[in-house]
Design a protein around this motif. Structure first.
Motif, mmCIF file in Angstrom:
data_model
loop_
_atom_site.group_PDB
_atom_site.id
_atom_site.type_symbol
_atom_site.label_atom_id
_atom_site.label_comp_id
_atom_site.label_asym_id
_atom_site.label_seq_id
_atom_site.Cartn_x
_atom_site.Cartn_y
_atom_site.Cartn_z
ATOM 1 N N SER A 10 0.853 -1.179 0.000
ATOM 2 C CA SER A 10 0.000 0.000 0.000
ATOM 3 C C SER A 10 0.898 1.241 0.000
ATOM 4 O O SER A 10 2.067 1.159 -0.398
ATOM 5 C CB SER A 10 -0.955 -0.031 1.196
ATOM 6 O OG SER A 10 -1.924 0.990 1.075
ATOM 7 N N VAL A 39 -2.358 7.107 1.791
ATOM 8 C CA VAL A 39 -3.691 6.914 2.400
ATOM 9 C C VAL A 39 -3.916 7.932 3.519
ATOM 10 O O VAL A 39 -5.054 8.145 3.949
ATOM 11 C CB VAL A 39 -3.884 5.474 2.944
ATOM 12 C CG1 VAL A 39 -3.799 4.456 1.825
ATOM 13 C CG2 VAL A 39 -2.887 5.156 4.054
ATOM 14 N N THR A 78 -7.475 7.497 8.118
ATOM 15 C CA THR A 78 -7.007 7.561 6.726
ATOM 16 C C THR A 78 -7.973 8.419 5.923
ATOM 17 O O THR A 78 -9.154 8.107 5.809
ATOM 18 C CB THR A 78 -6.928 6.151 6.111
ATOM 19 O OG1 THR A 78 -8.123 5.437 6.439
ATOM 20 C CG2 THR A 78 -5.726 5.392 6.649
ATOM 21 N N PRO A 118 -7.379 9.916 2.335
ATOM 22 C CA PRO A 118 -6.566 10.211 1.141
ATOM 23 C C PRO A 118 -7.115 11.402 0.364
ATOM 24 O O PRO A 118 -8.335 11.593 0.288
ATOM 25 C CB PRO A 118 -6.664 8.919 0.324
ATOM 26 C CG PRO A 118 -7.831 8.166 0.870
ATOM 27 C CD PRO A 118 -8.000 8.587 2.286
ATOM 28 N N GLY A 144 -4.391 7.517 -3.601
ATOM 29 C CA GLY A 144 -4.559 7.154 -2.197
ATOM 30 C C GLY A 144 -5.890 6.471 -1.937
ATOM 31 O O GLY A 144 -5.968 5.497 -1.177
ATOM 32 N N LEU A 186 -6.441 2.705 -0.480
ATOM 33 C CA LEU A 186 -7.215 2.487 0.744
ATOM 34 C C LEU A 186 -8.342 1.480 0.485
ATOM 35 O O LEU A 186 -8.607 0.606 1.318
ATOM 36 C CB LEU A 186 -7.790 3.814 1.251
ATOM 37 C CG LEU A 186 -8.585 3.728 2.560
ATOM 38 C CD1 LEU A 186 -7.729 3.167 3.691
ATOM 39 C CD2 LEU A 186 -9.143 5.100 2.947
ATOM 40 N N ARG A 214 2.301 -0.193 4.216
ATOM 41 C CA ARG A 214 2.159 1.175 3.710
ATOM 42 C C ARG A 214 3.554 1.752 3.468
ATOM 43 O O ARG A 214 4.231 2.186 4.404
ATOM 44 C CB ARG A 214 1.387 2.031 4.718
ATOM 45 C CG ARG A 214 -0.087 1.691 4.779
ATOM 46 C CD ARG A 214 -0.824 2.504 5.826
ATOM 47 N NE ARG A 214 -2.247 2.184 5.821
ATOM 48 C CZ ARG A 214 -3.089 2.455 6.823
ATOM 49 N NH1 ARG A 214 -2.635 3.054 7.923
ATOM 50 N NH2 ARG A 214 -4.361 2.142 6.735
#
Length: 321
Positions: free
Chosen positions: A130, A134, A148, A150, A155, A159, A176
């Motif tokens: 990831s 995010v 989170t 984004p 993003g 997510l 991430r």
């Protein structure tokens, strides 16, 4: 699991990309590990021959992540993998912004997850890459449990992938990652590499604008490989239920200006070539979070790894003793 006699199988999805190639190299350099190695690729934009020549034990499969075409061939010719590492993505934010449907269809790996769920054994670990994007970018050193939010399609697509995997997959590790940097790959990738690009620009002696107000925790590619190899080894040896979410960045919070200054310092370029500007002064056609630096204490604690400092990583990337 550890006592089983059959060979373990590891599949790298997106094996011709930057991280994918470094990861295949990392797997191939481990001696006396009883597993078979395969990777998928989508297009032929990266020549396969140099990669297959350098890593002869790896088997290549053409797979379309958007439709799942090709996964049945992997099942027939390679079998059901014990570990799948998903490195495939449309990772250029502007490209995601201009074609959200394509971004969602590739970055949310529905076909891959469906394929994994079709295995009766259910003993596959999915390690999914990831992004730090995010996070919203309104504070420093985000922790995994922070909200989170984004700010761009890239993003949002990553997510959505995290949510799909955590809801459907019995065993997963979501990583991430921040900006990934390091040496060139066996087969050069079309995407420009951050340190090499900065080096190339400054070497011409031209002034160049760099943002002073966007912060990341760039991660040295070989550290990310170590993280993935460690998770793979833990799964293959223990086989215990795994549902992990980890920030994977380097230990240093740096701006684009600081990234460029390190390259200039090691190469002996004039620092006056680096012109600090605000990110808001440039229209990149996509919103970009200001500060998505990450707290990596959970990563260090969980896997007992100590990521390379940014400056040391730059030295290694540039081949400076």
């Amino acid at each position: 699991m550890a006592g089983a006699l059959n060979r373990r199988k590891v599949l790298v999805v997106g094996g011709t990309g930057y991280l994918g190639q470094h990861l295949l190299q990392g797997f191939s350099e481990i001696e006396d590990i009883p597993y078979d190695l395969a990777f998928t690729h989508h297009s032929n934009s990266v020549p396969l021959h140099p990669l297959l020549h350098a890593i002869p034990r790896a088997v290549a499969f053409q797979v379309d992540l958007r439709t799942g075409d090709g996964f049945d061939v992997v099942s027939q010719k390679f079998g059901h993998p014990h570990v799948v590492v998903n490195c495939a993505a449309i990772s250029v934010p502007r490209a995601c912004e201009s074609d959200p449907d394509a971004a969602m269809s590739v970055n949310v790996p529905s076909s891959l997850v469906d394929w994994l769920l079709s295995f009766r054994e259910g003993n596959t670990l999915l390690i999914h890459l990831s992004t730090d994007q995010v996070y919203e970018g309104v504070k420093s050193f985000y922790k995994e449990e922070d909200e989170t939010v984004p700010v761009n399609v890239y993003g949002k697509s990553k997510l959505a992938a995290e949510q799909l995997i955590s809801e459907k997959c019995p065993n997963f590790a979501i990583l991430r990652s921040s900006i990934i940097f390091g040496p060139q790959t066996i087969s050069p990738v079309p995407k420009s590499l951050p340190i090499q690009w900065i080096d190339s620009v400054l070497s011409k002696g031209d002034e160049m604008n760099f943002f002073y107000d966007e912060f990341r925790c760039p991660v040295y590619v070989k550290d990310l490989v170590i993280v993935i190899l460690s998770l793979t080894q833990r799964w293959l040896s223990e086989g215990k239920k795994m549902q992990l979410l980890l920030n994977v960045g380097g230990p240093d919070r740096v701006s684009r200006v600081q990234m460029a200054e390190a390259v200039a310092d090691f190469r002996g370029y004039s620092p006056s070539l680096i012109k600090p500007v605000s990110a808001s002064s440039v229209d990149r056609g996509v919103s970009s979070p200001a500060d998505i630096s990450m707290d990596i204490s959970k990563l260090v604690r969980t896997l007992n790894v100590v990521p390379t400092s940014y400056k040391e990583g730059v030295k290694l990337t540039l081949g400076i003793p």
